[in-house]
Every structure is written in C-alpha cells, then in structure tokens.
Scaffold this motif. Structure first.
Motif, PDB file in Angstrom:
ATOM      1  N   LYS A   1      -0.819  12.872   7.308  1.00 44.52           N
ATOM      2  CA  LYS A   1      -0.850  11.938   8.427  1.00 44.52           C
ATOM      3  C   LYS A   1      -1.368  10.583   7.944  1.00 44.52           C
ATOM      4  O   LYS A   1      -2.371  10.509   7.240  1.00 44.52           O
ATOM      5  N   GLY A   2      -0.626   9.532   8.300  1.00 47.83           N
ATOM      6  CA  GLY A   2      -1.023   8.173   7.947  1.00 47.83           C
ATOM      7  C   GLY A   2      -0.606   7.722   6.557  1.00 47.83           C
ATOM      8  O   GLY A   2      -0.788   6.554   6.206  1.00 47.83           O
ATOM      9  N   GLU A   3      -0.065   8.613   5.742  1.00 46.61           N
ATOM     10  CA  GLU A   3       0.365   8.243   4.397  1.00 46.61           C
ATOM     11  C   GLU A   3       1.470   7.196   4.479  1.00 46.61           C
ATOM     12  O   GLU A   3       2.397   7.314   5.281  1.00 46.61           O
TER      13      GLU A   3
ATOM     14  N   VAL B   1      13.770   9.210   7.447  1.00 45.28           N
ATOM     15  CA  VAL B   1      12.733   8.534   8.247  1.00 45.28           C
ATOM     16  C   VAL B   1      12.149   9.518   9.262  1.00 45.28           C
ATOM     17  O   VAL B   1      10.926   9.630   9.411  1.00 45.28           O
ATOM     18  N   ASP B   2      13.010  10.232   9.963  1.00 50.39           N
ATOM     19  CA  ASP B   2      12.552  11.202  10.968  1.00 50.39           C
ATOM     20  C   ASP B   2      11.705  12.301  10.326  1.00 50.39           C
ATOM     21  O   ASP B   2      10.689  12.720  10.898  1.00 50.39           O
ATOM     22  N   LEU B   3      12.102  12.765   9.145  1.00 45.75           N
ATOM     23  CA  LEU B   3      11.342  13.790   8.443  1.00 45.75           C
ATOM     24  C   LEU B   3       9.941  13.287   8.108  1.00 45.75           C
ATOM     25  O   LEU B   3       8.942  13.984   8.349  1.00 45.75           O
ATOM     26  N   VAL B   4       9.851  12.091   7.562  1.00 48.47           N
ATOM     27  CA  VAL B   4       8.546  11.505   7.214  1.00 48.47           C
ATOM     28  C   VAL B   4       7.662  11.430   8.451  1.00 48.47           C
ATOM     29  O   VAL B   4       6.492  11.829   8.426  1.00 48.47           O
ATOM     30  N   ARG B   5       8.218  10.959   9.534  1.00 48.72           N
ATOM     31  CA  ARG B   5       7.443  10.812  10.768  1.00 48.72           C
ATOM     32  C   ARG B   5       7.027  12.158  11.354  1.00 48.72           C
ATOM     33  O   ARG B   5       6.000  12.247  12.022  1.00 48.72           O
ATOM     34  N   SER B   6       7.802  13.207  11.092  1.00 48.68           N
ATOM     35  CA  SER B   6       7.441  14.527  11.616  1.00 48.68           C
ATOM     36  C   SER B   6       6.135  15.033  11.002  1.00 48.68           C
ATOM     37  O   SER B   6       5.483  15.903  11.568  1.00 48.68           O
ATOM     38  N   PHE B   7       5.744  14.471   9.867  1.00 47.24           N
ATOM     39  CA  PHE B   7       4.477  14.823   9.224  1.00 47.24           C
ATOM     40  C   PHE B   7       3.348  13.891   9.672  1.00 47.24           C
ATOM     41  O   PHE B   7       2.217  14.046   9.222  1.00 47.24           O
ATOM     42  N   GLY B   8       3.675  12.895  10.483  1.00 51.13           N
ATOM     43  CA  GLY B   8       2.674  11.919  10.905  1.00 51.13           C
ATOM     44  C   GLY B   8       2.457  10.813   9.894  1.00 51.13           C
ATOM     45  O   GLY B   8       1.532  10.015  10.030  1.00 51.13           O
ATOM     46  N   ALA B   9       3.303  10.759   8.860  1.00 53.29           N
ATOM     47  CA  ALA B   9       3.208   9.698   7.859  1.00 53.29           C
ATOM     48  C   ALA B   9       3.878   8.433   8.394  1.00 53.29           C
ATOM     49  O   ALA B   9       4.675   8.481   9.336  1.00 53.29           O
ATOM     50  N   GLU B  10       3.541   7.314   7.776  1.00 53.55           N
ATOM     51  CA  GLU B  10       4.048   6.011   8.216  1.00 53.55           C
ATOM     52  C   GLU B  10       5.162   5.527   7.287  1.00 53.55           C
ATOM     53  O   GLU B  10       4.946   5.412   6.079  1.00 53.55           O
TER      54      GLU B  10
ATOM     55  N   GLY C   1       0.778  -1.225   0.000  1.00 52.41           N
ATOM     56  CA  GLY C   1       0.000   0.000   0.000  1.00 52.41           C
ATOM     57  C   GLY C   1       0.815   1.284   0.000  1.00 52.41           C
ATOM     58  O   GLY C   1       0.335   2.332   0.441  1.00 52.41           O
ATOM     59  N   ILE C   2       2.030   1.222  -0.514  1.00 52.25           N
ATOM     60  CA  ILE C   2       2.888   2.414  -0.530  1.00 52.25           C
ATOM     61  C   ILE C   2       2.281   3.465  -1.447  1.00 52.25           C
ATOM     62  O   ILE C   2       1.933   3.193  -2.594  1.00 52.25           O
ATOM     63  N   GLU C   3       2.153   4.678  -0.914  1.00 50.68           N
ATOM     64  CA  GLU C   3       1.568   5.790  -1.656  1.00 50.68           C
ATOM     65  C   GLU C   3       2.627   6.743  -2.194  1.00 50.68           C
ATOM     66  O   GLU C   3       2.407   7.413  -3.205  1.00 50.68           O
ATOM     67  N   THR C   4       3.758   6.828  -1.499  1.00 50.28           N
ATOM     68  CA  THR C   4       4.806   7.776  -1.868  1.00 50.28           C
ATOM     69  C   THR C   4       6.172   7.174  -1.581  1.00 50.28           C
ATOM     70  O   THR C   4       6.357   6.500  -0.568  1.00 50.28           O
ATOM     71  N   VAL C   5       7.117   7.444  -2.473  1.00 45.36           N
ATOM     72  CA  VAL C   5       8.519   7.115  -2.243  1.00 45.36           C
ATOM     73  C   VAL C   5       9.242   8.440  -2.050  1.00 45.36           C
ATOM     74  O   VAL C   5       9.078   9.360  -2.848  1.00 45.36           O
TER      75      VAL C   5
END
Length: 188
Positions: free
Chosen positions: A106-108, A127-136, A60-64
């Motif tokens: 969030k949740g992406e 990884v930290d940047l992605v998580r700062s947006f609430g994405a998974e 279910g990957i939405e973004t790389v």
C-alpha cells in the motif's frame, strides 16, 4: 534525445517495418513497429528506455511493473535507469496477476512500462492491478505510442515516440487492391 534520433535507432535496429500488415485489431497498415527487433539490441534498448525513464526521474518511483511479455525488457531497462526494482504481471485467464512471489505494498510508488500502446487495454489492466494492492501509479512509460491520441489514462502517459501509422479497413485497403501479400506480425 530528439524524435529523429529515436526514429534513427528504430530504423537501424530494423524494428520499423514497411510492407502490408494485418494488425491485431484487424486493420491493415503499410508500416509496423516490431518492438522486439529493437529490444534484441541491449545497447539500443538501454538508450531509448533511459530516455523514457528520465521523464520520471525524481518522482520517488520504487517499482516498475510491466505486463508480460512485450513490456518485460522495457520495464527492466527503465527500472535500471531509475535505480529501482522491476516486476511483471503474468496473463492468466485473460487477466493480469502477480505471480512468482511479486507483490506491491500500500502506497508504493509504481511506474507502468510497456513496449507499445495502441488502444491501451493491457496498460489499463496493469494500472488496475497495481491499484488493487493499494499502490500508487505515478505514470505510464512506453517506447511507442501508436494510439493516435486515443489511449487515455488518469495518470501521466509518456512515450519515447508518438508514431502515427496509417491504417486501413480491410475492405478499403489500397494494399489489398494491389494484391500485395499480407503479413500478420503480431507477437511472432
């Protein structure tokens, strides 16, 4: 795709170099993987990146997302193979940030893609940047893992190839003892 097939692609692209190299870490080595020399050939880049992408298909990957600059082409090709969007993080004041209108929700579900991992610092920043947006962060996909198992993350970490290249302390380098000229390839 087998490890030998991937090694053949690297050799045929001229990206697996032999000589006397000073790595960014300051260590010396008699081999160097220059990802850009592989990525200059879109057909070869597509084959190797598709192999990495297949390891994450169906998740279910939405973004790389890739850290600029080394991971840009890898991220683009992995996203193409997965049929999703590709974005990249820019470096500003030593940190990775999203610019150019890129954002994550969030949740992406996001896959981090990079060319080479040695210590994993730039990947961890992504990884930290992605998580700062609430994405998974679903996982990490790289062309070459040359960490020797030292790079550790709290999500799946998969590579097209694990490459263990010998490294030497500069004052104990057998290549220096032979007075062989040194190359500092880095990002050049």
């Amino acid at each position: 795709m087998t490890e030998n097939e991937i090694i053949d692609i690297l050799k045929n692209s001229g990206s697996l170099l032999s000589g006397h190299f000073q790595l960014r870490s300051g260590l010396h080595s008699d081999h160097f993987f220059q990802a850009a020399l592989l990525l200059q050939y879109p057909d070869k880049a597509e084959i190797v990146c598709k192999h990495i992408a297949e390891q994450y298909r169906g998740q279910g990957i939405e973004t790389v997302i890739s850290p600029a600059v080394g991971g840009l082409i890898v991220g683009q090709e992995v996203a193409r193979a997965l049929g999703c969007r590709a974005i990249f993080a820019d470096k500003e004041d030593g940190q990775l940030i999203l610019k150019r209108g890129f954002t994550l929700r969030k949740g992406e579900k996001v896959l981090v893609a990079e060319d080479v991992v040695t210590k994993g610092g730039r990947v961890q920043q992504t990884v930290d940047l992605v998580r700062s947006f609430g994405a998974e962060v679903v996982g990490i996909a790289v062309l070459v893992d040359r960490s020797g198992g030292d790079a550790k993350f709290d999500v799946p970490f998969k590579s097209a190839l694990k490459l263990t290249l010998p490294t030497f302390d500069p004052d104990k380098c057998p290549l220096c003892e032979k007075h062989l000229p040194i190359d500092r390839p880095g990002s050049k």
